[in-house]
Scaffold this motif. Structure first.
Motif, PDB file in Angstrom:
ATOM      1  N   ARG A  91       0.471  -1.478  -0.161  1.00 56.77           N
ATOM      2  CA  ARG A  91       0.394  -0.160   0.502  1.00 56.77           C
ATOM      3  C   ARG A  91       0.426   1.368  -0.256  1.00 56.77           C
ATOM      4  N   GLY A  92       1.860   1.758   0.584  1.00 53.45           N
ATOM      5  CA  GLY A  92       2.312   1.996   0.957  1.00 53.45           C
ATOM      6  C   GLY A  92       3.502   3.037  -0.788  1.00 53.45           C
ATOM      7  N   MET A  93       4.174   1.510  -1.666  1.00 52.26           N
ATOM      8  CA  MET A  93       4.274   2.037  -2.578  1.00 52.26           C
ATOM      9  C   MET A  93       3.276   2.306  -3.894  1.00 52.26           C
ATOM     10  N   MET A  94       1.785   1.926  -3.567  1.00 54.79           N
ATOM     11  CA  MET A  94       1.477   2.495  -4.492  1.00 54.79           C
ATOM     12  C   MET A  94       0.913   3.464  -3.829  1.00 54.79           C
ATOM     13  N   LEU A  95      -0.018   4.027  -2.730  1.00 53.33           N
ATOM     14  CA  LEU A  95       0.412   5.337  -2.861  1.00 53.33           C
ATOM     15  C   LEU A  95       1.575   6.703  -3.109  1.00 53.33           C
ATOM     16  N   GLY A  96       2.741   5.465  -3.130  1.00 50.44           N
ATOM     17  CA  GLY A  96       4.374   6.765  -3.316  1.00 50.44           C
ATOM     18  C   GLY A  96       4.461   6.439  -4.546  1.00 50.44           C
ATOM     19  N   TRP A  97       3.937   5.596  -5.780  1.00 48.75           N
ATOM     20  CA  TRP A  97       3.724   6.379  -7.096  1.00 48.75           C
ATOM     21  C   TRP A  97       2.779   7.391  -7.381  1.00 48.75           C
ATOM     22  N   LEU A  98       1.295   6.738  -6.704  1.00 49.78           N
ATOM     23  CA  LEU A  98       0.515   8.435  -6.839  1.00 49.78           C
ATOM     24  C   LEU A  98       1.002  10.356  -6.248  1.00 49.78           C
ATOM     25  N   ASP A  99       1.457   9.717  -5.380  1.00 48.47           N
ATOM     26  CA  ASP A  99       2.157  11.480  -4.891  1.00 48.47           C
ATOM     27  C   ASP A  99       3.451  11.385  -6.276  1.00 48.47           C
ATOM     28  N   LEU A 100       4.404  10.023  -6.531  1.00 52.02           N
ATOM     29  CA  LEU A 100       5.217  10.788  -7.761  1.00 52.02           C
ATOM     30  C   LEU A 100       4.617  11.175  -9.040  1.00 52.02           C
ATOM     31  N   TRP A 101       3.453  10.472  -9.268  1.00 57.70           N
ATOM     32  CA  TRP A 101       3.146  11.053 -10.710  1.00 57.70           C
ATOM     33  C   TRP A 101       2.231  12.091 -10.126  1.00 57.70           C
ATOM     34  N   GLY A 102       2.402  12.840  -8.904  1.00 52.55           N
ATOM     35  CA  GLY A 102       0.999  14.309  -9.339  1.00 52.55           C
ATOM     36  C   GLY A 102      -0.462  13.743  -9.392  1.00 52.55           C
ATOM     37  N   LEU A 103      -0.561  12.591  -8.298  1.00 50.19           N
ATOM     38  CA  LEU A 103      -1.932  12.762  -8.732  1.00 50.19           C
ATOM     39  C   LEU A 103      -2.771  12.239  -7.582  1.00 50.19           C
ATOM     40  N   PRO A 104      -4.216  12.291  -7.772  1.00 52.89           N
ATOM     41  CA  PRO A 104      -4.805  12.653  -5.989  1.00 52.89           C
ATOM     42  C   PRO A 104      -4.865  11.489  -5.112  1.00 52.89           C
ATOM     43  N   LYS A 105      -4.425  10.741  -3.707  1.00 50.53           N
ATOM     44  CA  LYS A 105      -4.991   9.632  -2.925  1.00 50.53           C
ATOM     45  C   LYS A 105      -6.309   8.811  -3.403  1.00 50.53           C
ATOM     46  N   VAL A 106      -7.089  10.011  -3.103  1.00 49.22           N
ATOM     47  CA  VAL A 106      -8.718  10.415  -3.250  1.00 49.22           C
ATOM     48  C   VAL A 106      -9.038  10.482  -4.773  1.00 49.22           C
ATOM     49  N   ALA A 107     -10.239  10.195  -5.142  1.00 49.68           N
ATOM     50  CA  ALA A 107     -10.946  10.151  -5.899  1.00 49.68           C
ATOM     51  C   ALA A 107     -12.273  10.081  -6.488  1.00 49.68           C
ATOM     52  N   PRO A 108     -12.913  11.292  -5.566  1.00 47.99           N
ATOM     53  CA  PRO A 108     -14.169  11.060  -4.565  1.00 47.99           C
ATOM     54  C   PRO A 108     -15.545  11.352  -6.314  1.00 47.99           C
ATOM     55  N   ASP A 109     -15.211  11.282  -7.167  1.00 50.45           N
ATOM     56  CA  ASP A 109     -15.763  11.782  -8.754  1.00 50.45           C
ATOM     57  C   ASP A 109     -15.621  10.044  -9.021  1.00 50.45           C
ATOM     58  N   ALA A 110     -14.800   9.813  -8.681  1.00 49.33           N
ATOM     59  CA  ALA A 110     -14.611   8.652  -9.987  1.00 49.33           C
ATOM     60  C   ALA A 110     -15.027   7.266  -8.825  1.00 49.33           C
ATOM     61  N   GLU A 111     -16.488   6.328 -10.221  1.00 49.21           N
ATOM     62  CA  GLU A 111     -16.647   4.862  -9.796  1.00 49.21           C
ATOM     63  C   GLU A 111     -15.543   4.019  -9.106  1.00 49.21           C
ATOM     64  N   PRO A 112     -15.366   2.980  -8.130  1.00 49.09           N
ATOM     65  CA  PRO A 112     -14.157   2.163  -8.445  1.00 49.09           C
ATOM     66  C   PRO A 112     -14.521   1.626  -8.899  1.00 49.09           C
ATOM     67  N   MET A 113     -12.681   0.719  -9.446  1.00 48.54           N
ATOM     68  CA  MET A 113     -13.290  -0.173 -10.268  1.00 48.54           C
ATOM     69  C   MET A 113     -13.386   0.014 -11.859  1.00 48.54           C
ATOM     70  N   ALA A 114     -13.743   1.627 -12.124  1.00 54.33           N
ATOM     71  CA  ALA A 114     -14.017   2.071 -13.302  1.00 54.33           C
ATOM     72  C   ALA A 114     -12.932   2.029 -14.251  1.00 54.33           C
ATOM     73  N   TRP A 115     -11.634   1.729 -13.375  1.00 53.57           N
ATOM     74  CA  TRP A 115     -10.945   1.667 -14.143  1.00 53.57           C
ATOM     75  C   TRP A 115     -10.987   0.164 -15.011  1.00 53.57           C
ATOM     76  N   MET A 116     -10.547  -0.509 -14.448  1.00 60.36           N
ATOM     77  CA  MET A 116     -10.429  -1.848 -14.867  1.00 60.36           C
ATOM     78  C   MET A 116     -11.970  -2.306 -15.997  1.00 60.36           C
ATOM     79  N   ALA A 117     -13.438  -1.111 -15.502  1.00 57.55           N
ATOM     80  CA  ALA A 117     -14.925  -2.054 -16.295  1.00 57.55           C
ATOM     81  C   ALA A 117     -14.280  -1.438 -17.597  1.00 57.55           C
ATOM     82  N   SER A 118     -13.525  -0.324 -18.009  1.00 55.23           N
ATOM     83  CA  SER A 118     -13.265   0.677 -19.167  1.00 55.23           C
ATOM     84  C   SER A 118     -12.878  -0.452 -19.901  1.00 55.23           C
ATOM     85  N   GLY A 119     -12.192  -1.291 -19.997  1.00 50.26           N
ATOM     86  CA  GLY A 119     -11.060  -3.047 -20.425  1.00 50.26           C
ATOM     87  C   GLY A 119     -10.299  -1.794 -21.265  1.00 50.26           C
TER      88      GLY A 119
END
Length: 223
Positions: A91-119
């Protein structure tokens, strides 16, 4: 057999090396270099997996700490420790990647698993939406326990707590495997794909161990 703490220490060292290698590549891209790949976007599978699996892992860590306080069985306590330690590190690694990419750790407007459903954006992935369909009622992602199930685990002790934990964690791991397999197919950052591939192998091995532990207690896998 389950993975020992020594095995996990070795795996963690390898993954950290991959993390730093990937970080250096993305840092070069972030500095405006034309030769490096661009960092993932907030809507990418890479970012979605990192966000969602971080939440998924956090629940596994919490359940593992709960059962460690509710049983004296050394085999279950050792398994719970290994799961908590490994998934907290990942978990620490993945949150670190999000920091590295300059991306939020929480995306309130995004549906959980939307990244996978999009194929992956082409709509042709035969596995698209598979994990979303398996998400249980009252949970956000595949395999996650509901608040009621977590409360019940916290009320049990001894063998009853062991059985409840093992049943919940098998379902949790199977859901996590589905998610990790999605990242292996859809993620574009090499170190993240390798981490996901390692999750698939390790969690499948742990599921086999947990099924055996349930059988020893005269209990069955919960479907």
């Amino acid at each position: 057999m389950g993975m020992t703490r020594t095995h996990w220490a070795s795996i963690t060292a390898v993954v950290l090396a991959l993390l730093f290698a990937g970080g250096a590549t993305l840092a070069t891209a972030g500095d405006g270099g034309s030769s490096g790949p661009a960092a993932p976007t907030a809507e990418s599978a890479d970012a979605g997996f990192a966000r969602d699996m971080s939440v998924h892992h956090q629940q596994a860590v919490e359940m593992s700490f709960v059962v460690r306080d509710r049983t004296d069985d050394e085999e279950v306590r050792r398994l719970a420790y290994d799961i908590a330690n490994t998934q907290a590190n990942q978990r620490g690694m993945m949150l670190g990647w999000l920091d590295l990419w300059g991306l939020p750790k929480v995306a309130p407007d995004a549906e959980p698993m939307a990244w996978m459903a999009s194929g992956g954006g082409d709509g042709k992935d035969p596995h698209a939406g598979h994990s979303m369909a398996k998400a249980g009622e009252g949970s956000l992602m595949p395999g996650m326990a509901t608040a009621e199930q977590l409360a019940r685990l916290g009320r049990l002790s001894g063998e009853r707590a062991e059985i409840e934990y093992l049943q919940l964690m098998i379902v949790h791991h199977n859901g996590g495997v589905d998610m990790a397999e999605g990242c292996v197919r859809l993620c574009t950052v090499g170190p993240e794909r390798e981490l996901a591939r390692g999750m698939v192998d390790a969690q499948r091995s742990e599921v086999e161990l947990m099924v055996d532990l349930l059988k020893k207690r005269g209990a069955q896998v919960r479907t």
